[in-house]
Design a protein around this motif. Structure first.
Motif, PDB file in Angstrom:
ATOM      1  N   SER A 211     -22.740-123.932 -14.858  1.00 57.50           N
ATOM      2  CA  SER A 211     -23.809-124.923 -14.752  1.00 57.50           C
ATOM      3  C   SER A 211     -24.176-125.459 -16.126  1.00 57.50           C
ATOM      4  CB  SER A 211     -25.045-124.316 -14.078  1.00 57.50           C
ATOM      5  OG  SER A 211     -25.611-123.308 -14.895  1.00 57.50           O
ATOM      6  N   LYS A 278     -26.830-128.657 -13.580  1.00 59.49           N
ATOM      7  CA  LYS A 278     -27.579-127.630 -12.867  1.00 59.49           C
ATOM      8  C   LYS A 278     -28.650-128.239 -11.968  1.00 59.49           C
ATOM      9  CE  LYS A 278     -30.225-123.391 -13.783  1.00 59.49           C
ATOM     10  NZ  LYS A 278     -30.777-122.512 -14.852  1.00 59.49           N
ATOM     11  N   GLN A 279     -28.797-127.660 -10.783  1.00 60.92           N
ATOM     12  CA  GLN A 279     -29.874-128.048  -9.880  1.00 60.92           C
ATOM     13  C   GLN A 279     -31.152-127.340 -10.347  1.00 60.92           C
ATOM     14  OE1 GLN A 279     -26.995-126.556  -8.768  1.00 60.92           O
ATOM     15  NE2 GLN A 279     -25.901-128.154  -7.657  1.00 60.92           N
ATOM     16  N   VAL A 284     -33.942-132.803 -12.338  1.00 57.67           N
ATOM     17  CA  VAL A 284     -34.381-133.809 -11.363  1.00 57.67           C
ATOM     18  C   VAL A 284     -35.333-134.799 -12.024  1.00 57.67           C
ATOM     19  CG1 VAL A 284     -35.590-134.195  -9.187  1.00 57.67           C
ATOM     20  CG2 VAL A 284     -34.061-132.233  -9.413  1.00 57.67           C
ATOM     21  N   GLU A 303     -22.544-132.494  -9.920  1.00 56.88           N
ATOM     22  CA  GLU A 303     -23.423-131.330 -10.019  1.00 56.88           C
ATOM     23  C   GLU A 303     -22.624-130.048  -9.814  1.00 56.88           C
ATOM     24  OE1 GLU A 303     -26.204-130.762  -6.646  1.00 56.88           O
ATOM     25  OE2 GLU A 303     -25.299-132.578  -5.802  1.00 56.88           O
ATOM     26  N   THR A 307     -24.264-125.432  -4.889  1.00 58.27           N
ATOM     27  CA  THR A 307     -25.614-125.314  -5.404  1.00 58.27           C
ATOM     28  C   THR A 307     -26.162-123.913  -5.146  1.00 58.27           C
ATOM     29  OG1 THR A 307     -27.886-126.186  -5.232  1.00 58.27           O
ATOM     30  CG2 THR A 307     -26.520-126.257  -3.246  1.00 58.27           C
ATOM     31  N   GLU A 309     -29.433-123.638  -4.993  1.00 62.28           N
ATOM     32  CA  GLU A 309     -30.733-123.966  -4.417  1.00 62.28           C
ATOM     33  C   GLU A 309     -30.564-124.335  -2.937  1.00 62.28           C
ATOM     34  OE1 GLU A 309     -33.376-123.489  -6.178  1.00 62.28           O
ATOM     35  OE2 GLU A 309     -32.325-123.168  -8.075  1.00 62.28           O
ATOM     36  N   TRP A 311     -31.199-127.210  -1.951  1.00 63.36           N
ATOM     37  CA  TRP A 311     -31.003-128.650  -2.002  1.00 63.36           C
ATOM     38  C   TRP A 311     -29.876-128.977  -2.972  1.00 63.36           C
ATOM     39  CZ3 TRP A 311     -31.919-129.971  -7.063  1.00 63.36           C
ATOM     40  CH2 TRP A 311     -32.774-129.128  -7.794  1.00 63.36           C
ATOM     41  N   MET A 312     -29.397-130.201  -2.880  1.00 60.86           N
ATOM     42  CA  MET A 312     -28.371-130.709  -3.777  1.00 60.86           C
ATOM     43  C   MET A 312     -28.916-131.909  -4.547  1.00 60.86           C
ATOM     44  SD  MET A 312     -25.007-130.825  -1.311  1.00 60.86           S
ATOM     45  CE  MET A 312     -25.797-132.021  -0.218  1.00 60.86           C
ATOM     46  N   LEU A 313     -28.383-132.127  -5.739  1.00 62.56           N
ATOM     47  CA  LEU A 313     -28.747-133.331  -6.480  1.00 62.56           C
ATOM     48  C   LEU A 313     -28.260-134.586  -5.762  1.00 62.56           C
ATOM     49  CD1 LEU A 313     -28.131-132.229 -10.164  1.00 62.56           C
ATOM     50  CD2 LEU A 313     -30.327-132.818  -9.122  1.00 62.56           C
TER      51      LEU A 313
END
Length: 369
Positions: A211, A278-279, A284, A303, A307, A309, A311-313
């Motif tokens: 990352s 990195k997420q 963000v 990205e 991930t 997280e 969520w994804m970018l």
């Protein structure tokens, strides 16, 4: 530091309609929708207006039928200002050959080329069979939805364009990028993370889930002489810039054997990994507040993948903000020329496919120094 702050924006004309107008100098009011892309300052992520029937963080602000997102920021005045970065006139293609990678990941079909004879010895056609995700590509706004709401950019749903008797080939399609904006043209800015990491003796495999944090990009920028913060915060990233991040994936691809590349590409979805940004919340905020018109990297996913997280970018960039994502961009010569010239900005131009109903496109891109 970049010399971008010396570029005069305010005395230039701009309008997608061709009408002569003066670029407003004020800050965009978050509540005044639709937004004016000619403004010079825009709301930060924390100041976004919460829109009805939209996910949190959605910036669907350019009009209810808009299909271009932050490409709207590529106004004629910004393109004209970007052209002042052409100094030597050196042109660098940024697409990999259409047959690279030879074995695409995620089970995607490889590029196929057939020569068709029209008149033996006299005339020939060729036929392409391709998956737009199999080589250097732009992810369009139909590619990934916001998972929680299952909405694509500007509230489009899958039922709007696929699997329905009322499907609309035009909603969210990439052809709008050509019809309304003319393409993707502006000032490119490169963060050469791989060269920065090499300078520190940091070795990593770009086919791993390595990352790249915001802090590392910030340090990379300082190493290059760039303040990566948005101009609104005193940095060098300008509204409408097109961001490129070099992780070294293309370099590594060419330095592996065919068998090694094939084995990596044939990994299962659960086993597939790629280096990328990195997420994290800082990332963000930065990607939002810089108001990039588009972002791109040399890795297959931009990205970090997968991930870590929930969520994804991709959800933020494509679905919530309307920012195209370029993947597997060939940044090798661009980074070489940038180091030689001692500058990390250049004029960039890309002609995405004019495919009505298109989900993605090859870049067809050139950097001009």
């Amino acid at each position: 530091m970049l010399d971008s702050k010396t570029i005069p924006f305010l005395d230039l004309s701009s309008s997608h309609t061709g009408l002569k107008t003066t670029m407003p100098v004020g800050t965009q009011d978050a509540n005044s929708i639709p937004w004016d892309p000619n403004n010079t300052s825009f709301p930060s992520r924390k100041d976004l207006l919460r829109l009805p029937d939209a996910p949190e963080d959605a910036a669907w602000v350019w009009g209810k039928d808009d299909c271009c997102g932050r490409l709207n920021l590529l106004t004629p005045n910004r393109i004209r200002a970007a052209s002042t970065y052409i100094k030597t006139g050196e042109l660098i293609p940024m697409d990999l050959p259409t047959s690279i990678p030879a074995t695409p990941a995620a089970g995607r079909l490889p590029f196929k080329h057939e020569i068709k004879t029209l008149a033996p010895g006299l005339a020939y056609d060729d036929i392409y069979a391709l998956n737009t995700q199999s080589s250097t590509q732009w992810d369009g706004f139909r590619h990934v939805a916001h998972k929680g709401s299952r909405k694509f950019y500007n509230g489009v749903t899958a039922e709007d364009f696929a699997g329905s008797d009322v499907a609309d080939l035009g909603k969210g399609s990439i052809h709008h990028w050509r019809d309304q904006i003319g393409g993707i043209t502006g000032r490119g800015i490169l963060l050469d993370y791989r060269s920065y990491a090499d300078s520190l003796g940091l070795r990593y495999d770009s086919a791993s889930r390595h990352s790249i944090s915001y802090g590392e990009l910030e340090a990379c920028g300082k190493w290059q002489g760039i303040d990566i913060r948005p101009a609104s915060q005193g940095g060098d990233s300008q509204v409408g810039d097109i961001l490129f991040i070099r992780s070294g994936w293309v370099h590594d691809y060419y330095h592996r054997s065919e068998d090694e590349n094939r084995a990596l590409a044939l990994r299962s979805i659960e086993e597939t990994t790629f280096a990328g940004v990195k997420q994290e919340e800082k990332m963000v905020d930065w990607l939002h507040d810089c108001y990039f018109a588009a972002v791109a990297g040399d890795a297959p996913g931009f990205e970090r993948w997968p991930t870590e997280e929930k969520w994804m970018l991709h959800e933020y960039l494509l679905a919530l903000w309307g920012i195209p994502i370029g993947e597997m961009v060939d940044l090798e010569r661009v980074s070489e020329v940038a180091r030689r010239e001692g500058r990390w900005t250049f004029f960039f131009t890309s002609a995405p496919f004019r495919t009505i109903g298109g989900i993605a496109s090859f870049l067809n891109a050139t950097a001009i120094f």
